[in-house]
Design an enzyme around this catalytic site. Structure first.
Site, PDB file in Angstrom:
ATOM      1  N   CYS A  84     -14.954   0.216  -5.634  1.00 17.21           N
ATOM      2  CA  CYS A  84     -16.225   0.425  -4.929  1.00 17.21           C
ATOM      3  C   CYS A  84     -16.951   1.629  -5.509  1.00 17.21           C
ATOM      4  CB  CYS A  84     -16.011   0.582  -3.422  1.00 17.21           C
ATOM      5  SG  CYS A  84     -14.860   1.895  -2.992  1.00 17.21           S
TER       6      CYS A  84
ATOM      7  N   ASP B 145       0.857  -1.182   0.000  1.00 17.87           N
ATOM      8  CA  ASP B 145       0.000   0.000   0.000  1.00 17.87           C
ATOM      9  C   ASP B 145       0.891   1.229   0.000  1.00 17.87           C
ATOM     10  OD1 ASP B 145      -3.180   0.368   0.577  1.00 17.87           O
ATOM     11  OD2 ASP B 145      -2.033   2.116   1.235  1.00 17.87           O
TER      12      ASP B 145
ATOM     13  N   ASP C  44      -7.424  -3.586  -5.895  1.00 11.39           N
ATOM     14  CA  ASP C  44      -8.603  -2.873  -5.408  1.00 11.39           C
ATOM     15  C   ASP C  44      -8.271  -1.391  -5.478  1.00 11.39           C
ATOM     16  OD1 ASP C  44     -10.898  -1.996  -4.233  1.00 11.39           O
ATOM     17  OD2 ASP C  44     -10.525  -2.864  -2.261  1.00 11.39           O
TER      18      ASP C  44
ATOM     19  N   ASP D 299       4.880   2.692  -4.192  1.00  9.77           N
ATOM     20  CA  ASP D 299       3.924   3.259  -5.131  1.00  9.77           C
ATOM     21  C   ASP D 299       3.557   2.172  -6.139  1.00  9.77           C
ATOM     22  OD1 ASP D 299       2.390   4.698  -6.858  1.00  9.77           O
ATOM     23  OD2 ASP D 299       3.888   6.242  -7.278  1.00  9.77           O
TER      24      ASP D 299
END
Length: 620
Positions: A481, A380, A424, A407
């Site tokens: 999402c 992350d 994601d 990154d």
């Protein structure tokens, strides 16, 4: 004015009037003495009469009971009680000539023996007779007048209802016919909105009326009004009623049909069910469910599609602080975030990259499906969010994960050759409005395009991190999402053009197909393999999932000049595609062939022609 008497009062009044007039035949008022002739014509006060007679004392309380049946009384004076217990003047019983006493006559002129012989109807008639006789003419007239007034009032009320009926029906008919407000009325409402909050009830009724017109526009529209005017009013009213920005509502109206749009907006006003995922590294779902039920938790299995999920309806204890949670037996995780890992389908002993892993729910789910074998690289770009990832991995007992802070766009330079990659991607969050209502107003076109640009860079980096020659893998799962087409189908279509990948089935049995065409855009037909999930249809957060299969590590030729840095970052592997040189010009070939054939002897020419005949089918 006269006061209306009760039935008991009327009886007492009748008795008093009869007593004042000398009483009926066979009865005369009691005097003060003990015999018949003593004290005739003089009336004694009730209290004095009861106190002056030595025969009445506390020992004779049975005589004073008001509800007793009439019995034969001894000779002489006596006292009679009324129904409400007041002592009244009694009546002396007449003696027969032979000295024997007669039966006591009741207040209504019937003896007890006669009363027993009469029918119930006759008894009722006898009771009503003295009441009618006792009432004065004025009382009867007043009662008749009151009855007439009551009848007139009831008639007037009925008339009013009959008159109001047609008006109410007309109002209903008027309400059913939706009328589009004028521009002046809309301007007045806008001015009022500045000073006062809008009347939501009026806006809701107008939305419903507008929807009915738009569903049957040809029959219900007003003359001279276009569909665009109705849609503009509907967008304005929905933005005011549900507190959305005009930009976002316009985007949603492009995605959903109107009836489905209302369902989507309503679903965003309700929170999604609380769901947890069982950590099968430490326990089984059945044992976890029983343990939570014993603690006062009301739960059910999440669905047939999930073997580890549980949905929590209510609980007497905080779900995020139970001993089972602290021991790592489950993870608080939305139902929609289980789907990308199920689509990825990780296998044991594989190398897997979770490019945007925070807060670690998907990473831990991958680890439990792999049974803590192989290796997971949890990456992350935010160091602060990685703290929660480390904490959750320790709590859940994950031992095959490595956490990195890089990154994602530059990740192929760090490490490559993974069997599977889960991306994601960061997004606008338009699928989780129920969790973050601020998305309704704080997103604009620049935010959507900024997210889409970052997602395109990340998906190319994820594809380049996968080894196409993997025996068990070579898959990339892309999910967001968000429900925006710019962040989903647009990005996937871009990846199909820029890399040697193709879309494959996600393996999920439910969900809506992705768009292959949207407004003036046309996407690759294989985008039907992607899946969309909505809160109003699946009762989970809005989500998009696409699964790629990489079939070549080579980067297409058109991409080399445009992105040299990305080309250098690609993993070193033998390309599957064969690059052929362009053939020479025909004239030169023909000339050179003729010269060679002249120089070669005849046997050599025959041998060459036979070789060419064998090569022709291969070339074809």
């Amino acid at each position: 004015g006269r006061k209306k008497l009760s039935s008991h009062g009327r009886r007492r009044a009748a008795k008093r009037r009869l007593g004042a007039g000398g009483g009926p035949a066979g009865r005369r008022p009691l005097g003060g003495g003990g015999g018949r002739g003593g004290g005739e014509g003089e009336r004694e006060p009730t209290g004095q009469a009861s106190r002056g007679r030595s025969g009445f004392s506390d020992g004779n309380s049975k005589w004073l009971a008001p509800a007793k049946a009439k019995k034969t009384q001894p000779k002489g004076n006596h006292v009679e009680l009324s129904s409400d217990g007041e002592v009244e003047e009694g009546w002396e019983m007449e003696e027969e000539e032979d000295g024997s006493s007669e039966e006591m006559v009741d207040d209504y002129g019937a003896s007890s023996s006669e009363e027993e012989e009469l029918l119930p109807i006759e008894k009722a008639a006898l009771k009503q007779k003295p009441e009618r006789e006792g009432l004065s003419e004025d009382d009867s007239e007043e009662e008749e007048e009151e009855e007439e007034e009551a009848e007139e009032a009831s008639k007037q009320k009925m008339g009013q209802k009959e008159e109001e009926g047609p008006d109410l029906q007309l109002n209903l008919d008027i309400d059913e016919q939706f009328r589009l407000p004028t521009s002046e009325e809309i301007e007045k409402e806008d001015i009022l909105f500045i000073s006062e909050p809008p009347d939501l009830h009026v806006i809701h009724q107008r939305i419903q009326g507008n929807m009915e017109v738009l569903q049957d526009f040809g029959a219900k529209r007003e003359e001279g009004r276009s569909r665009q005017e109705y849609l503009a009013l509907l967008r304005r009213d929905m933005a005011a009623y549900y507190s959305y920005s005009d930009f976002l509502l316009t985007k949603l109206m492009d995605i959903f049909p109107l009836p489905e749009l209302v369902n989507f907006l309503e679903a965003n006003e309700v929170p999604r069910p609380v769901t947890i995922r069982t950590n099968t590294l430490k326990t089984r779902r059945r044992d976890l469910a029983q343990a939570l039920i014993n603690r006062g938790v009301n739960l059910d299995p999440l669905g047939k599609w999930s073997k580890t999920g549980l949905v929590i309806y209510d609980s007497t204890v905080p779900i995020g602080a139970t001993p089972e949670y602290l021991a790592g037996h489950y993870m608080l995780q939305g139902a929609s975030s289980l789907l990308p890992v199920m689509a990825l389908a990780p296998q044991e002993n594989e190398r897997i990259l979770d490019m945007c892993c925070a807060p670690g729910g998907k990473t831990s789910y991958i680890a439990q499906l792999m049974k803590n074998t192989g290796m997971i690289l949890a990456n992350d770009s935010s160091a602060e969010r990685l703290r929660s990832v480390v904490g959750n991995l320790h709590r859940l007992g994950v031992t095959n994960a490595v956490v990195s802070n890089c990154d994602g766009r530059q990740f192929p330079k760090v490490l490559g050759g993974f069997d599977r990659v889960l991306l994601d991607a960061p997004c606008s969050g338009t699928g989780v409005i129920s969790k973050d209502p601020a998305v309704k107003t704080n997103k604009d076109e620049k935010d959507i395009l900024r997210c889409a640009h970052l997602q395109k860079e990340l998906i190319l980096s994820a594809i380049d991190s996968v080894n196409a020659a993997s025996e068990t893998g070579g898959y990339i799962v892309y999910c967001t999402c968000s429900i925006m087409v710019e962040e989903n189908e647009w990005v996937v279509d871009y990846a199909l053009k820029k890399r040697n990948v193709r879309l494959v089935a996600t393996g999920l049995d439910f969900g809506k197909e992705g768009f292959t065409r949207f407004k003036d855009r046309r996407f690759h037909p294989s985008l039907k393999c992607t899946r969309r999930f909505y809160p109003h249809t699946h009762n989970m957060d809005g989500f998009f999932i696409a699964k790629f299969k990489k079939f070549s590590n080579a980067i297409p030729q058109a991409q080399k000049d445009e992105e040299p840095a990305v080309e250098a970052a690609a993993p070193s592997a033998v390309p599957d595609t064969i690059v052929t040189e362009p053939p020479p010009k025909k004239k030169k070939l023909e000339g050179s062939k003729a010269d060679k054939e002249q120089k070669l002897p005849q046997p050599a020419l025959k041998k060459k022609h036979s070789l060419q005949a064998q090569r022709r089918p291969l070339k074809a």
